[in-house]
Design a protein around this motif. Structure first.
Motif, PDB file in Angstrom:
ATOM      1  N   ASN A  54       6.536  -4.835 -16.366  1.00 40.92           N
ATOM      2  CA  ASN A  54       5.663  -5.822 -17.001  1.00 40.92           C
ATOM      3  C   ASN A  54       6.217  -6.232 -18.363  1.00 40.92           C
ATOM      4  OD1 ASN A  54       3.864  -5.811 -14.857  1.00 40.92           O
ATOM      5  ND2 ASN A  54       2.478  -4.322 -15.791  1.00 40.92           N
ATOM      6  N   THR A  55       6.720  -5.253 -19.110  1.00 40.71           N
ATOM      7  CA  THR A  55       7.317  -5.555 -20.411  1.00 40.71           C
ATOM      8  C   THR A  55       8.563  -6.409 -20.244  1.00 40.71           C
ATOM      9  OG1 THR A  55       6.467  -3.454 -21.294  1.00 40.71           O
ATOM     10  CG2 THR A  55       8.226  -4.544 -22.546  1.00 40.71           C
ATOM     11  N   TRP A  56       9.364  -6.125 -19.225  1.00 45.62           N
ATOM     12  CA  TRP A  56      10.553  -6.947 -18.961  1.00 45.62           C
ATOM     13  C   TRP A  56      10.149  -8.394 -18.710  1.00 45.62           C
ATOM     14  CZ3 TRP A  56      13.748  -3.619 -14.944  1.00 45.62           C
ATOM     15  CH2 TRP A  56      14.190  -2.452 -15.568  1.00 45.62           C
ATOM     16  N   ASN A  57       9.099  -8.597 -17.941  1.00 39.78           N
ATOM     17  CA  ASN A  57       8.658  -9.962 -17.652  1.00 39.78           C
ATOM     18  C   ASN A  57       8.208 -10.676 -18.918  1.00 39.78           C
ATOM     19  OD1 ASN A  57       9.173  -9.788 -14.891  1.00 39.78           O
ATOM     20  ND2 ASN A  57       7.131  -9.000 -14.421  1.00 39.78           N
ATOM     21  N   ILE A  58       7.553  -9.943 -19.810  1.00 42.08           N
ATOM     22  CA  ILE A  58       7.140 -10.527 -21.089  1.00 42.08           C
ATOM     23  C   ILE A  58       8.364 -10.974 -21.881  1.00 42.08           C
ATOM     24  CG2 ILE A  58       6.129  -9.989 -23.336  1.00 42.08           C
ATOM     25  CD1 ILE A  58       4.171  -8.139 -21.808  1.00 42.08           C
ATOM     26  N   ILE A  59       9.393 -10.134 -21.923  1.00 42.03           N
ATOM     27  CA  ILE A  59      10.604 -10.469 -22.661  1.00 42.03           C
ATOM     28  C   ILE A  59      11.269 -11.704 -22.060  1.00 42.03           C
ATOM     29  CG2 ILE A  59      12.932  -9.666 -23.263  1.00 42.03           C
ATOM     30  CD1 ILE A  59      11.719  -6.810 -23.390  1.00 42.03           C
ATOM     31  N   ARG A  60      11.327 -11.764 -20.724  1.00 47.41           N
ATOM     32  CA  ARG A  60      11.919 -12.942 -20.074  1.00 47.41           C
ATOM     33  C   ARG A  60      11.146 -14.215 -20.424  1.00 47.41           C
ATOM     34  NH1 ARG A  60      12.065  -9.224 -15.425  1.00 47.41           N
ATOM     35  NH2 ARG A  60      14.207  -8.486 -15.120  1.00 47.41           N
ATOM     36  N   GLU A  61       9.820 -14.120 -20.466  1.00 44.32           N
ATOM     37  CA  GLU A  61       9.006 -15.287 -20.811  1.00 44.32           C
ATOM     38  C   GLU A  61       9.280 -15.741 -22.244  1.00 44.32           C
ATOM     39  OE1 GLU A  61       5.028 -14.102 -20.117  1.00 44.32           O
ATOM     40  OE2 GLU A  61       5.229 -14.020 -17.927  1.00 44.32           O
ATOM     41  N   LEU A  62       9.434 -14.789 -23.155  1.00 49.55           N
ATOM     42  CA  LEU A  62       9.717 -15.130 -24.544  1.00 49.55           C
ATOM     43  C   LEU A  62      11.034 -15.882 -24.666  1.00 49.55           C
ATOM     44  CD1 LEU A  62       8.658 -11.792 -26.292  1.00 49.55           C
ATOM     45  CD2 LEU A  62       7.450 -13.972 -26.369  1.00 49.55           C
ATOM     46  N   VAL A  63      12.057 -15.379 -23.982  1.00 51.08           N
ATOM     47  CA  VAL A  63      13.373 -16.013 -24.058  1.00 51.08           C
ATOM     48  C   VAL A  63      13.329 -17.394 -23.411  1.00 51.08           C
ATOM     49  CG1 VAL A  63      15.796 -15.799 -23.389  1.00 51.08           C
ATOM     50  CG2 VAL A  63      14.545 -13.796 -24.167  1.00 51.08           C
ATOM     51  N   ALA A  64      12.566 -17.539 -22.343  1.00 46.75           N
ATOM     52  CA  ALA A  64      12.424 -18.843 -21.700  1.00 46.75           C
ATOM     53  C   ALA A  64      11.801 -19.858 -22.650  1.00 46.75           C
ATOM     54  CB  ALA A  64      11.578 -18.721 -20.434  1.00 46.75           C
ATOM     55  N   ASP A  65      11.019 -19.371 -23.623  1.00 51.21           N
ATOM     56  CA  ASP A  65      10.413 -20.243 -24.627  1.00 51.21           C
ATOM     57  C   ASP A  65      11.335 -20.475 -25.821  1.00 51.21           C
ATOM     58  OD1 ASP A  65       8.118 -20.548 -23.148  1.00 51.21           O
ATOM     59  OD2 ASP A  65       7.028 -18.944 -24.173  1.00 51.21           O
ATOM     60  N   GLY A  66      12.566 -19.953 -25.755  1.00 50.51           N
ATOM     61  CA  GLY A  66      13.533 -20.180 -26.821  1.00 50.51           C
ATOM     62  C   GLY A  66      13.616 -19.087 -27.865  1.00 50.51           C
ATOM     63  N   VAL A  67      12.887 -17.992 -27.663  1.00 46.05           N
ATOM     64  CA  VAL A  67      12.915 -16.887 -28.618  1.00 46.05           C
ATOM     65  C   VAL A  67      14.209 -16.086 -28.442  1.00 46.05           C
ATOM     66  CG1 VAL A  67      11.762 -14.735 -29.299  1.00 46.05           C
ATOM     67  CG2 VAL A  67      10.406 -16.754 -28.716  1.00 46.05           C
ATOM     68  N   THR A  68      14.760 -15.596 -29.541  1.00 44.32           N
ATOM     69  CA  THR A  68      15.931 -14.721 -29.517  1.00 44.32           C
ATOM     70  C   THR A  68      15.455 -13.282 -29.616  1.00 44.32           C
ATOM     71  OG1 THR A  68      17.246 -16.404 -30.649  1.00 44.32           O
ATOM     72  CG2 THR A  68      18.127 -14.157 -30.627  1.00 44.32           C
ATOM     73  N   VAL A  69      15.981 -12.405 -28.788  1.00 46.77           N
ATOM     74  CA  VAL A  69      15.554 -11.010 -28.759  1.00 46.77           C
ATOM     75  C   VAL A  69      16.753 -10.100 -28.997  1.00 46.77           C
ATOM     76  CG1 VAL A  69      14.561  -9.156 -27.360  1.00 46.77           C
ATOM     77  CG2 VAL A  69      13.625 -11.466 -27.205  1.00 46.77           C
ATOM     78  N   LEU A  70      16.640  -9.242 -30.005  1.00 46.80           N
ATOM     79  CA  LEU A  70      17.592  -8.147 -30.194  1.00 46.80           C
ATOM     80  C   LEU A  70      16.905  -6.883 -29.720  1.00 46.80           C
ATOM     81  CD1 LEU A  70      20.149  -6.761 -31.144  1.00 46.80           C
ATOM     82  CD2 LEU A  70      19.247  -6.779 -33.470  1.00 46.80           C
TER      83      LEU A  70
END
Length: 333
Positions: free
Chosen positions: A189-205
C-alpha cells in the motif's frame, strides 16, 4: 576495485532533465567517525532515487543533511534550486520528510495530527480543514480520523505519517526507510502511495534496506558503503554489474542433449543432468540466438531457465569482502 556504472554519453541537443537534488563532495564526521566521505548525487525531478546500504553506511545522515536537519562538514548541495547552507528556510518550504520513526502523536486523533501540521504550515483554519480532509480520504483514513492515533495499526500510522508530510504540498519528499516494520500488505500500500506521488510530479529520495522495494520503485539507485557511493545506476544497470548470468537448457532425451552440445559450443555440459549452461545476460537478443541455433539443428529443449543476478547479489558484492555471489537467482521461462 569497486564496481561502477559508467555514465552514458548524451547528445548536446538532448539535455538531462532538471535536477531536483544535487550534491557534490558531501562529507560528515561524528567525533572521529567518518560517516560520509565525499558523495556526489544528482536526482532528476519527478523520479524516485533510492539509497541502499548496510547500517551505518550514511543513508540517514545524507537525508538529514539534504533536508537541513544537520549541516555537512564539507561539500555543497542544492534542493529545488536552493543552497542547503545559505537558504535552509527556502529548502524547508519545498520539502517533506518522513523519518524512520513515526512523527504521529498517539495521544490525539488522526485528524488532529493533520490539523497540527496545517497550523505549522500557517494555513488558515478553513484551508487546513479542507486539506486535512482531502488527505485523510486519499490515504483511506477518513473512518479512523476521529480515533486516537495510538489505536492505529502500523500501516495506518505510516499512511498518516506520509499524509502529514504532504500537508504543505512539497514537491520533494525524503522517505527514510518508510516501510520498516510493516506487514507485506501495508508495504505494498505504501509503494502504491509513492507511485501516485511520483505520477503527480513529486521527487522522492528513498532510503531502504528492502532490496525488492528499491527494485520496485526506484528509477536510479546508489549503493552506499563505508560513507562512499560504491555504485549508481538503474536497477537493470546495477544487476548487469554482477557476472554469472546464464541460460540453462535441460533435456530428457539423451540423443537431443548430445545433438544440442555441438550447436552451442560455448555451453558448459552436465552429462548427468542432461543440461547445458550458456553464459548470457538474459537479453532477448541472446535468447533468440540460442533458440535459433537449436531450431537450425532441429532440437527442442524440454526446459529453459534464465539465471540473472538480482539486487541482493549486487548488494552483497558491493558491501562485503566475500566477492560476487556464486549462485545468481533463477527465473523459469
Amino acid at each position: 576495485m569497486p564496481l561502477s556504472v559508467m555514465p552514458t554519453s548524451s547528445l548536446a541537443d538532448d539535455p538531462q532533465p532538471p535536477a531536483a537534488i544535487s550534491a557534490v563532495g558531501l562529507r560528515k564526521s561524528y567525533n572521529d567517525t567518518l560517516v560520509l566521505d565525499g558523495i556526489d548525487l544528482r536526482i532528476p525531478a519527478g523520479s524516485v532515487f533510492a539509497l541502499l546500504g548496510p547500517n551505518g553506511a550514511g543513508k540517514t545522515t545524507t537525508v538529514k543533511i539534504l533536508s537541513t536537519l544537520i549541516s555537512a562538514d564539507e561539500g555543497q548541495a542544492q534542493v529545488a534550486g536552493h543552497d542547503i547552507a545559505t537558504s535552509p528556510q527556502a529548502v524547508r518550504a519545498t520539502i517533506g520528510v518522513t523519518g524512520q520513526f513515526s512523527a504521529v502523536d498517539g495521544l490525539i486523533t488522526g485528524e488532529e495530527n493533520m490539523l497540527l501540521m496545517a497550523d505549522l504550515h500557517h494555513l488558515s483554519r478553513d484551508e487546513g480543514r479542507r486539506i486535512a480532509a482531502e488527505l485523510l480520504a486519499r490515504f483511506d483514513l477518513t473512518d479512523a480520523a476521529k480515533k486516537p492515533a495510538s489505536t492505529y495499526s502500523g500501516g495506518m500510522k505510516r499512511r498518516l505519517d506520509i499524509a502529514m508530510t504532504l500537508v504543505g504540498d512539497p514537491r520533494i519528499i525524503f522517505l527514510d526507510e518508510p516501510t520498516t516494520g510493516l506487514d507485506p500488505r501495508s508495504r505494498h500500500n505504501t509503494w502504491n502511495i509513492i507511485r501516485e506521488l511520483v505520477a503527480d510530479g513529486v521527487t522522492v529520495l528513498l532510503t531502504t534496506q528492502h532490496l525488492d522495494e528499491a527494485d520496485e520503485l526506484a528509477d536510479r539507485i546508489a549503493v552506499l558503503n563505508d560513507g562512499r557511493i560504491a555504485a549508481e545506476g538503474s536497477p537493470g544497470e546495477l544487476k548487469r554489474l554482477v557476472p554469472g548470468g546464464h541460460v540453462r537448457l535441460r533435456f530428457t532425451d539423451p540423443a537431443a542433449y548430445r545433438s544440442a552440445a555441438p550447436a552451442l559450443p560455448d555451453a558448459i555440459r552436465d552429462d548427468e543432468a542432461l543440461s547445458l549452461q550458456i553464459p548470457s545476460d538474459g537479453s532477448q537478443r541472446e535468447l533468440r540466438t540460442i533458440l535459433d541455433r537449436l531450431d537450425s539443428a532441429g532440437i527442442e529443449a524440454d526446459e529453459l531457465t534464465v539465471h540473472t543476478p538480482d539486487l541482493d547479489d549486487v548488494f552483497f558484492a558491493l558491501t562485503s569482502t566475500s566477492g560476487i555471489p556464486d549462485q545468481p537467482k533463477e527465473t523459469a521461462r
